[in-house]
Design a protein around this motif. Structure first.
Motif, mmCIF file in Angstrom:
data_model
loop_
_atom_site.group_PDB
_atom_site.id
_atom_site.type_symbol
_atom_site.label_atom_id
_atom_site.label_comp_id
_atom_site.label_asym_id
_atom_site.label_seq_id
_atom_site.Cartn_x
_atom_site.Cartn_y
_atom_site.Cartn_z
ATOM 1 N N TYR A 216 -4.662 4.431 10.611
ATOM 2 C CA TYR A 216 -5.111 3.086 10.213
ATOM 3 C C TYR A 216 -5.001 2.103 11.389
ATOM 4 N N ARG B 41 -7.328 9.554 -1.707
ATOM 5 C CA ARG B 41 -7.608 8.243 -1.116
ATOM 6 C C ARG B 41 -6.664 7.172 -1.650
ATOM 7 N N SER B 42 -6.332 7.286 -2.922
ATOM 8 C CA SER B 42 -5.455 6.230 -3.431
ATOM 9 C C SER B 42 -4.030 6.422 -2.888
ATOM 10 N N SER C 13 -4.164 4.927 0.549
ATOM 11 C CA SER C 13 -4.155 3.482 0.374
ATOM 12 C C SER C 13 -2.737 2.951 0.104
ATOM 13 N N ASP C 14 -2.008 3.638 -0.780
ATOM 14 C CA ASP C 14 -0.603 3.265 -1.049
ATOM 15 C C ASP C 14 0.232 3.301 0.222
ATOM 16 N N GLN D 135 -0.468 0.342 2.343
ATOM 17 C CA GLN D 135 0.062 -0.904 1.780
ATOM 18 C C GLN D 135 1.583 -0.999 1.889
ATOM 19 N N SER E 298 -3.017 -5.350 5.136
ATOM 20 C CA SER E 298 -3.881 -4.185 4.985
ATOM 21 C C SER E 298 -5.249 -4.617 4.530
ATOM 22 N N LEU F 122 -9.379 -1.678 3.399
ATOM 23 C CA LEU F 122 -8.833 -0.398 2.963
ATOM 24 C C LEU F 122 -9.881 0.534 2.392
ATOM 25 N N GLU F 123 -10.832 -0.058 1.678
ATOM 26 C CA GLU F 123 -11.826 0.797 1.045
ATOM 27 C C GLU F 123 -12.688 1.522 2.078
ATOM 28 N N THR G 92 -10.414 4.221 3.742
ATOM 29 C CA THR G 92 -10.142 5.445 2.977
ATOM 30 C C THR G 92 -11.416 6.249 2.685
#
Ligand code: BG6
Length: 490
Positions: free
Chosen positions: A27, A55-56, A59-60, A63, A69, A72-73, A76
């Motif tokens: 990232y 992906r989630s 994302s976690d 974050q 952050s 993010l979309e 990911t």
């Protein structure tokens, strides 16, 4: 400079390392515009996750580990998940299909990084299958990134190395030692070789001894199973500590190329005086943490930890005296110490210079404090110089120690990138300088193996130290015998 392009395949993508280090590093590389749009990450592991779940999870991870952050979309959307069985050939064929597809959609020119962030028992199998099933035969380059532990002794490391060398050449293999990614570890060379002030003094004529400490406050946490078989010697000394010693002791390389630097480090490891089992007590101290108190909190002893034998003899602390028998270092001890449940989280190098020939400024019987160069690796980053300067009239006497402090953290805007971010970027660019060459791994095991054998055969006692202390008193005695002392690290 052009952005590197690659598909990154992470084996063990549901694990801790991926979540805590790898996703945030990727990232940051994107945020810092080190890599552009031409990348995709494929997470591979046993769990039957979907790409959405993966992906989630990514994302976690971002974050929780980043202050900020954004995007993010979009970020990911570069991540894909592939459930995988490491021993099943059809798993590899399916993975290859996915990689080819992503190669087209992200235009990664057939470049592939295979990152093994999982249990070491499968490293060999995976490497061999990658080759056998054709995953490494692309138009671009393929590289293998491999986490520690690289074997548990020399024979097991040799076996593992043979297995991965059947599928990858040495120059395609990136063996991670995350200490080599730390900003201040990389700075050792620069401090030494770019300063006329230090370079002429960096030898046995002016240096009395060098101390390398890496202490942790944390205990073994939930890694009892792994740690019982490893201990501090294999976990920290074989890799991180010896790497720092090599950088401190090596000769200036002819050029700053990967091969030149590595070959100088290899020479240091070759010059390490071997410690035979009858001498182990003279050169090394092992310790284990007992119950104790730190910052008003009570901690249990190592033997009470989960997945740890009640009679465990595993060392959670090591102190050692290394002698480098070459022209530059003859007679200069390199003291190392590392341990868990100590009184500070600190990685520091202290270079102690020899005393001046005559004491003019102190009272009879007093000694002039030595000059110290301290390289602070973490948590503070920077260097400190301890010099002697004139005292104020009102203080009486003549001179007192003063400190010059150059701390990276003080400068605004210098946000030292995490070790993993740098190493991953190096790998994408094909720069293996800050990874360990096989020769370094082999020599490190050759040095460490006789010590762990001697311990296993009961050739030295296991000292204990209370949690929250700086280690057993035997480690102080190790230096006292030479007329030296550990310099405080906090
Ligand atoms: C790892 C060891 O290599 O390094 C861990 O396996 C140790 O036991 C860790 O805690 C220390 O790393 P750092 O970067 O926190 O000093």
């Amino acid at each position: 400079q052009e952005h590197p392009k690659s598909v990154i395949v992470i084996f063990g993508a549901t694990g801790d390392l991926a979540k805590r280090k790898l996703f945030p590093s990727i990232y940051r590389l994107v945020q810092n515009e080190k890599i552009g749009k031409n990348f995709a990450v494929v997470g591979v592991a046993r769990r039957p996750w979907t790409t959405e779940e993966f992906r989630s999870n990514v994302s976690d991870s971002i974050q929780t580990s980043m202050k900020e952050s954004k995007d993010l979309e979009e970020f990911t959307s570069h991540f894909y998940y592939h459930p995988f069985d490491v021993t099943n050939p059809s798993s590899y064929l399916e993975l290859n299909g996915l990689l080819n597809e992503l190669d087209g959609s992200y235009q990664t020119e057939g470049n592939r990084i295979f990152y093994l962030a999982m249990a070491p028992e499968f490293f060999g199998t995976i490497a061999q299958n990658l080759k056998k099933e054709g995953l490494t035969a692309t138009q671009g380059w393929s590289r293998l990134v491999i986490e520690k532990p690289f074997g548990h002794d020399l024979p097991s490391a040799q076996k593992l190395n043979q297995e991965i060398r059947e599928a990858f050449n040495e120059d395609q293999i990136y063996r991670i030692d995350h200490y080599l990614g730390k900003e201040m570890v990389q700075n050792i060379e620069v401090i030494r070789f770019a300063n006329a002030l230090f370079e002429p003094l960096w030898n046995n004529r002016y240096i009395s001894n060098i101390q390398v400490t890496s202490s942790e406050i944390l205990g073994v946490e939930d890694r009892g199973g792994y740690y019982e078989k490893s201990g501090a010697l294999r976990d920290m000394v074989q890799n991180h500590m010896l790497q720092m010693v090599a950088l401190l002791a090596m000769e200036p390389p002819i050029k700053l190329t990967t091969d030149e630097i590595r070959s100088e480090k290899v020479k240091v490891l070759r010059a390490l005086r071997p410690v035979s089992d009858t001498q182990v007590g003279e050169y090394f101290v092992r310790g284990q943490y007992a119950a104790g108190k730190f910052n008003d909190k009570e901690f249990i002893g190592y033997r009470e930890e989960g997945n740890v034998d009640k009679k465990s003899e595993t060392e959670t602390y090591v102190a050692g005296k290394l002698m480098i028998d070459n022209f530059r270092w003859a007679g200069v001890p390199f003291y190392i110490r590392t341990g868990k449940r100590m009184a500070a989280k600190s990685t520091k190098i202290v270079v102690q210079f020899k005393d001046i020939p005559m004491n003019l400024y102190y009272n009879k019987g007093e000694t002039v404090p030595p000059n110290l160069l301290v390289i602070n690796i973490q948590p503070e980053e920077g260097i400190t110089l301890q010099l002697n300067a004139k005292k104020d009239e009102s203080e009486g006497g003549y001179s007192k120690p003063v400190k010059f402090d150059l701390s990276n953290n003080l400068y605004d805007g210098i946000n030292t990138p995490e070790a993993y971010e740098k190493l991953l970027f190096d790998c994408m660019r094909g720069d293996a300088t800050n990874f360990t060459h096989w020769d370094e791994v082999a020599l490190s095991w050759s040095f460490v193996d006789p010590i762990s054998d001697a311990w296993k055969n009961g050739k030295a006692t296991l000292a204990t130290y209370p949690s929250g202390s700086m280690g057993p008193k035997e480690a102080d005695e190790l230096l006292e015998e030479d007329g030296n002392q550990w310099w405080p690290v906090n």
